[in-house]
Design an enzyme around this catalytic site. Structure first.
Site, PDB file in Angstrom:
ATOM      1  N   GLY A  94      40.940 -44.220  54.127  1.00 45.73           N
ATOM      2  CA  GLY A  94      41.270 -45.620  54.342  1.00 45.73           C
ATOM      3  C   GLY A  94      41.263 -46.497  53.112  1.00 45.73           C
ATOM      4  O   GLY A  94      41.566 -47.687  53.200  1.00 45.73           O
ATOM      5  N   ASN A  95      40.870 -45.945  51.966  1.00 51.98           N
ATOM      6  CA  ASN A  95      40.843 -46.675  50.699  1.00 51.98           C
ATOM      7  C   ASN A  95      39.948 -47.909  50.759  1.00 51.98           C
ATOM      8  O   ASN A  95      40.243 -48.944  50.188  1.00 51.98           O
ATOM      9  CB  ASN A  95      42.265 -47.032  50.257  1.00 51.98           C
ATOM     10  CG  ASN A  95      42.355 -47.542  48.822  1.00 51.98           C
ATOM     11  OD1 ASN A  95      43.048 -48.510  48.564  1.00 51.98           O
ATOM     12  ND2 ASN A  95      41.658 -46.924  47.901  1.00 51.98           N
TER      13      ASN A  95
ATOM     14  N   ASP B 284      32.805 -38.817  54.347  1.00 50.46           N
ATOM     15  CA  ASP B 284      33.122 -40.232  54.569  1.00 50.46           C
ATOM     16  C   ASP B 284      31.868 -40.994  55.002  1.00 50.46           C
ATOM     17  O   ASP B 284      31.264 -40.664  56.021  1.00 50.46           O
ATOM     18  CB  ASP B 284      34.193 -40.342  55.651  1.00 50.46           C
ATOM     19  CG  ASP B 284      34.806 -41.728  55.739  1.00 50.46           C
ATOM     20  OD1 ASP B 284      34.292 -42.664  55.095  1.00 50.46           O
ATOM     21  OD2 ASP B 284      35.812 -41.855  56.455  1.00 50.46           O
TER      22      ASP B 284
ATOM     23  N   CYS C 116      36.213 -47.110  50.945  1.00 57.43           N
ATOM     24  CA  CYS C 116      34.877 -46.608  50.584  1.00 57.43           C
ATOM     25  C   CYS C 116      34.930 -45.680  49.369  1.00 57.43           C
ATOM     26  O   CYS C 116      34.697 -46.105  48.251  1.00 57.43           O
ATOM     27  CB  CYS C 116      34.242 -45.837  51.747  1.00 57.43           C
ATOM     28  SG  CYS C 116      34.023 -46.755  53.255  1.00 57.43           S
ATOM     29  N   ARG C 117      35.246 -44.416  49.629  1.00 56.27           N
ATOM     30  CA  ARG C 117      35.138 -43.385  48.597  1.00 56.27           C
ATOM     31  C   ARG C 117      36.094 -43.570  47.429  1.00 56.27           C
ATOM     32  O   ARG C 117      35.668 -43.561  46.265  1.00 56.27           O
ATOM     33  CB  ARG C 117      35.349 -41.992  49.215  1.00 56.27           C
ATOM     34  CG  ARG C 117      34.246 -41.600  50.170  1.00 56.27           C
ATOM     35  CD  ARG C 117      34.601 -40.359  50.933  1.00 56.27           C
ATOM     36  NE  ARG C 117      35.646 -40.657  51.924  1.00 56.27           N
ATOM     37  CZ  ARG C 117      36.178 -39.764  52.736  1.00 56.27           C
ATOM     38  NH1 ARG C 117      35.813 -38.508  52.667  1.00 56.27           N
ATOM     39  NH2 ARG C 117      37.089 -40.118  53.622  1.00 56.27           N
TER      40      ARG C 117
ATOM     41  N   CYS D  36      41.376 -41.221  49.224  1.00 62.33           N
ATOM     42  CA  CYS D  36      40.563 -40.891  50.395  1.00 62.33           C
ATOM     43  C   CYS D  36      41.379 -41.244  51.638  1.00 62.33           C
ATOM     44  O   CYS D  36      42.605 -41.251  51.588  1.00 62.33           O
ATOM     45  CB  CYS D  36      39.194 -41.585  50.352  1.00 62.33           C
ATOM     46  SG  CYS D  36      39.226 -43.371  50.600  1.00 62.33           S
TER      47      CYS D  36
END
Length: 138
Positions: free
Chosen positions: A14-15, A124, A17-18, A12
């Site tokens: 920013g690594n 996001d 969350c998703r 994703c």
């Protein structure tokens, strides 16, 4: 465990969350006997940030632990070792392929799998409510 271990890389932005949620969910679904290794990274990830609190909470509701996660940037090593790179949006696919053209044949949009194909990808949830994170998790 049988056979060589292969790697799936979830990507994703920013690594936090998703992709970490996808990593933990996929690892859980594959089970302990799998020959697959699941990792995650971000196309614009700062190094070493923990997963967002809402991501941690959303997975904890399913008794999955994301507390030990630390963000990392997509790297040549991660791309090279990945047999499959699962991205959250088309823009992530473009970013990975632009930087690593050799990855083109192994990049797939997460929502392209299964019967509920969503060409727009996974939005996001950063900065949004726990309910949005639950939707993202689900």
């Amino acid at each position: 465990m049988k056979g060589p271990r292969k790697t799936i890389l979830c990507v994703c932005t920013g690594n936090i969350c998703r992709s970490p949620m996808a990593e933990v969910l996929l690892r859980h679904r594959l089970g302990p006997g799998t020959t697959w290794v699941v990792k995650s990274a971000g196309v614009a990830a700062p190094h070493g940030r923990p997963a967002s609190e809402e991501a941690v909470q959303a997975l904890a509701e399913w008794k999955l632990d994301l507390r030990g996660h630390r963000s990392k940037l997509v790297s040549p090593r991660l791309v090279d070792e990945a047999a499959l790179i699962v991205v959250m949006t088309a823009s992530h696919a473009h970013a990975v392929v632009a930087q690593y053209p050799e990855a083109r044949g192994k990049v797939r949009l997460l929502t392209s799998f299964g019967s509920a194909r969503q060409p727009e990808g996974i939005p996001d949830p950063i900065g949004l409510s726990l309910d949005v994170y639950r939707h993202t998790r689900d």
